[in-house]
Design an enzyme around this catalytic site. Sequence first.
Site, short mmCIF file in Angstrom:
data_model
loop_
_atom_site.label_atom_id
_atom_site.label_comp_id
_atom_site.label_asym_id
_atom_site.label_seq_id
_atom_site.Cartn_x
_atom_site.Cartn_y
_atom_site.Cartn_z
N GLU A 177 -24.73 20.31 -9.86
CA GLU A 177 -25.47 19.15 -10.38
C GLU A 177 -26.14 18.45 -9.23
O GLU A 177 -26.12 18.94 -8.10
CB GLU A 177 -24.52 18.20 -11.12
CG GLU A 177 -23.36 17.71 -10.26
CD GLU A 177 -22.35 16.89 -11.04
OE1 GLU A 177 -22.60 16.55 -12.21
OE2 GLU A 177 -21.28 16.59 -10.46
N ARG A 184 0.85 -1.19 0.00
CA ARG A 184 0.00 0.00 0.00
C ARG A 184 0.89 1.24 0.00
O ARG A 184 1.67 1.46 0.93
CB ARG A 184 -0.92 0.01 1.23
CG ARG A 184 -1.88 1.19 1.29
CD ARG A 184 -2.67 1.17 2.59
NE ARG A 184 -3.64 2.26 2.63
CZ ARG A 184 -3.37 3.51 3.00
NH1 ARG A 184 -2.12 3.82 3.36
NH2 ARG A 184 -4.31 4.43 3.01
N HIS A 210 0.61 5.53 -1.50
CA HIS A 210 -0.20 6.52 -2.20
C HIS A 210 0.28 6.73 -3.63
O HIS A 210 -0.52 6.95 -4.54
CB HIS A 210 -0.17 7.85 -1.45
CG HIS A 210 -1.02 7.87 -0.22
ND1 HIS A 210 -0.74 7.11 0.90
CD2 HIS A 210 -2.16 8.56 0.08
CE1 HIS A 210 -1.66 7.33 1.83
NE2 HIS A 210 -2.53 8.21 1.36
N LEU A 229 -20.01 16.57 -13.81
CA LEU A 229 -19.72 15.48 -14.73
C LEU A 229 -20.43 15.74 -16.05
O LEU A 229 -21.60 16.15 -16.07
CB LEU A 229 -20.20 14.15 -14.14
CG LEU A 229 -19.92 12.92 -14.99
CD1 LEU A 229 -18.42 12.62 -15.04
CD2 LEU A 229 -20.69 11.72 -14.46
#
Length: 288
Positions: A183, A100, A102, A207
């Site tokens: 939106e 893991r 970033h 979007l």
Amino acid sequence: MTEVYLNGTFMESERARISPLDRGFLFADGVYEVIPAFNGVLFRIDEHLARLERSLGELQIHNPHSRETWQMLCQKLLLRNGGGNASVYLQVTRGTAATRDHAFPMPPIPPTIFMTTAALNAETAVTQPDSASGAAAISADDPRWARCDIKSVSLLPNAMLRQQAVASGAVEAILTRDGFLTEGSSTNVFVVKDGLIATPPLSNRILGGITRDLVIELCRKNRMPFEERAVSEAELLDADEIWISSSTKDVMPIVSLNQKPVGHGRPGEVWKALARRYVEFKRNICCE
């Protein structure tokens, strides 16, 4: 039993397994699309796949397939689940790294590809405009990140907003930021005042909806008064009509906002005119 597609294999949904080290699980590091199919016909698939390509490019995730292959996979999965009216969900994450971290894995790792289908009700408000009752919505401040133009799987704020709407007896939360409409939590929004239709322009705050684009296309083709421009919160609250649009909702009239009637509290005549043109367009593409 539902079949899904995972990393090159069609299988029963119960057999699908994804590593907990997948970056989609750990970081919401991925994108998705929802493509409706009516009578077995994938609706506006080229537009959906173009948006998928854009989202992947913005996140620097390798697109694992050509448009032709994506379309073949969508069609095959649809048929394996009975065809008809359904939505095809496809998700691509950056993949599963050994640890893991970033930072993006270097060299890049194979992306994780997951696809599934769900039944879709083809009878929405637009199919019966004269008897449609409309729906309720609430308004809320838009707390989301600054790249809403990417169709990312990072949807926690959207889910919280939608739950807020559901808890209020509404179907959607319509969002504003700095005094202007953006939106809905999972939809685009149109307002109508004195016969003029308006919707916010594309930006990093919203979007680019496939159904939104179709509504704009139909408005222009049929010479319905239309503007793509900034819409203030005051205009939203004072609108004669409010519509929300998405690939699974088509174009839905909102007749109540914050428990107050929108206009006369019933679907408006401008929406009815658009709904008839929308249904005609869809039937020409997905004819029975």
